[in-house]
Write an enzyme that holds these catalytic residues in place. Structure first.
Site, PDB file in Angstrom:
ATOM      1  CG  ASP A   1       3.679  11.122  -0.390  1.00 43.20           C
ATOM      2  OD1 ASP A   1       3.374  10.615  -1.489  1.00 43.20           O
ATOM      3  OD2 ASP A   1       3.146  10.803   0.680  1.00 43.20           O
TER       4      ASP A   1
ATOM      5  CD  GLN B   1      -0.095   1.987  -1.047  1.00 47.56           C
ATOM      6  OE1 GLN B   1       0.233   1.235  -1.963  1.00 47.56           O
ATOM      7  NE2 GLN B   1       0.785   2.459  -0.180  1.00 47.56           N
TER       8      GLN B   1
ATOM      9  N   GLY C   1      -1.219   8.329   3.338  1.00 46.96           N
ATOM     10  CA  GLY C   1      -1.576   9.442   2.462  1.00 46.96           C
ATOM     11  C   GLY C   1      -1.105  10.712   3.159  1.00 46.96           C
ATOM     12  CB  ALA C   2       1.054  13.492   2.008  1.00 47.62           C
TER      13      ALA C   2
END
Ligand code: MRU
Length: 351
Positions: free
Chosen positions: A242, A201, A52-53
């Protein structure tokens, strides 16, 4: 919110290590890993143990701070050379999420701003900066959640893709933040979570987070999104990002652009939610975003008891795609909702 959901990345008590919840083991096992060596840190990001960014950025900040603390007894010039080398090394772990380089550059600038500091003082400053990145992310996610919540109504159906919840950030998350915040305020939503092939995810993390929070979540395969939209069950799509280019093109988990195209067809607003740390104005458009290519085994054999494709068959496994800005109804940041034309509204965030 339960402790491990909101505190899944933090500095070890010894200040020379980083503790993460290993997300590859969810939803079946909740296990923490202590990362000490640069290779362990690189591998944890590369293998999506932390992902996750925003969470990648937070983790990278803590990793560099922990490595700096380990090296605080080096001579000042050796210490700075090491910092530079280690930041470059960690930055190579994944290419698409801008938060990784953003966080490492922030620590680099902090070190640069104190050229005469001895290594222990510089290491302490880097630690302070890493903690600030984490704290700021908590505040940004909370603000994004408020702005996102204003876009939906009690009882709405919301479709999401991949995972942009607390596990991908610090607290609340971005795309899942409005749903978690609304739930705290007594609102109810019907959430449809795409499972998100190939690394699942949506199934492993999003349905886990929402289900634990008592939110009505229905897991669907990625190829069912059109059906639930056609059924009239979806009022809005919420996804994370992202890297957002200056023109509003947004890179997110592979499959996101397909959801946006479907949403356009059915007249459903498609929103991208992310902190300003995910906006990269130095990147003019989506074509300039580097897309991570991953191991074909993720498609062919991972999660299966035996391979589900012939040995030697060609596979193409891009981890992200870019949603064209023309498909995006709004980009929700901590500063508010940016609307088209994005070249202007995104630039105004940094003016
Ligand atoms: O490969 P991942 O799991 O790191 O990809 C995550 C996503 O694509 C998320 O949607 C994005 O990072 C936003 S997280 C707030």
């Amino acid at each position: 919110m339960s402790q491990y959901l909101s505190d899944h990345v933090h500095l070890g008590d010894d200040l020379t290590s980083v503790v993460i919840l290993d997300q590859t083991l969810l939803p079946n096992r909740v296990e923490y890993l202590t990362l000490r060596e640069p290779e362990e840190m690189f591998e944890a990001i590369r293998l999506l143990r932390v992902r996750g960014a925003p969470a990648i950025g937070i983790c990278a900040g803590y990793c560099l701070a922990a490595l700096a603390q380990q090296r605080k007894d080096l001579k000042p010039d050796e210490f700075r050379q090491e910092l530079h080398r280690l930041a470059q090394y960690l930055n190579a772990s994944r290419p698409t999420a801008v938060n990784l380089s953003w966080a490492l550059n922030r620590l680099g600038k902090r070190a640069h701003a104190m050229p005469d500091a001895d290594p222990p003082a510089a290491a302490a400053a880097l630690r302070e900066e890493a903690i600030a990145i984490h704290q700021e992310d908590i505040a940004m996610c909370r603000a994004i959640s408020e702005h996102g919540l204003a876009l939906i109504h009690d009882g709405d159906g919301v479709l999401t893709h991949c995972n942009a919840g607390p596990l991908a950030t610090s607290q609340y998350g971005t795309a899942l933040g409005p749903l978690l915040l609304g739930k705290e305020r007594g609102m109810n939503f019907q959430v449809f979570a795409d499972e998100t092939r190939p690394l699942l995810q949506g199934a492993r993390l999003t349905s886990y987070e929402l289900h634990n929070a008592g939110i009505d979540v229905t897991l669907i395969c990625d190829n069912m999104a059109s059906m639930v939209m056609k059924n009239g069950w979806i009022n809005a799509c919420f996804v994370g990002c992202d890297r957002v280019a200056a023109n509003g093109d947004a890179a997110n988990k592979i499959g996101t652009s397909g959801v946006a195209i479907l949403a356009k067809h059915y007249g459903i607003p498609f929103y991208v939610l992310g902190p300003t740390s995910t906006i990269d104005l130095s990147c003019p458009a989506g074509d300039d975003i580097q897309i991570e290519l991953r191991d074909p085994e993720e498609i062919k054999s991972k999660f299966y008891a035996q391979p589900m494709a012939p040995a030697g068959v060609k596979c193409y496994n891009p981890a992200f795609d870019v949603t064209d800005h023309s498909l995006i109804a709004g980009i929700v940041t901590e500063k508010g909702v940016c609307r088209p034309p994005y070249t202007q509204s995104l630039a105004a965030l940094f003016a």
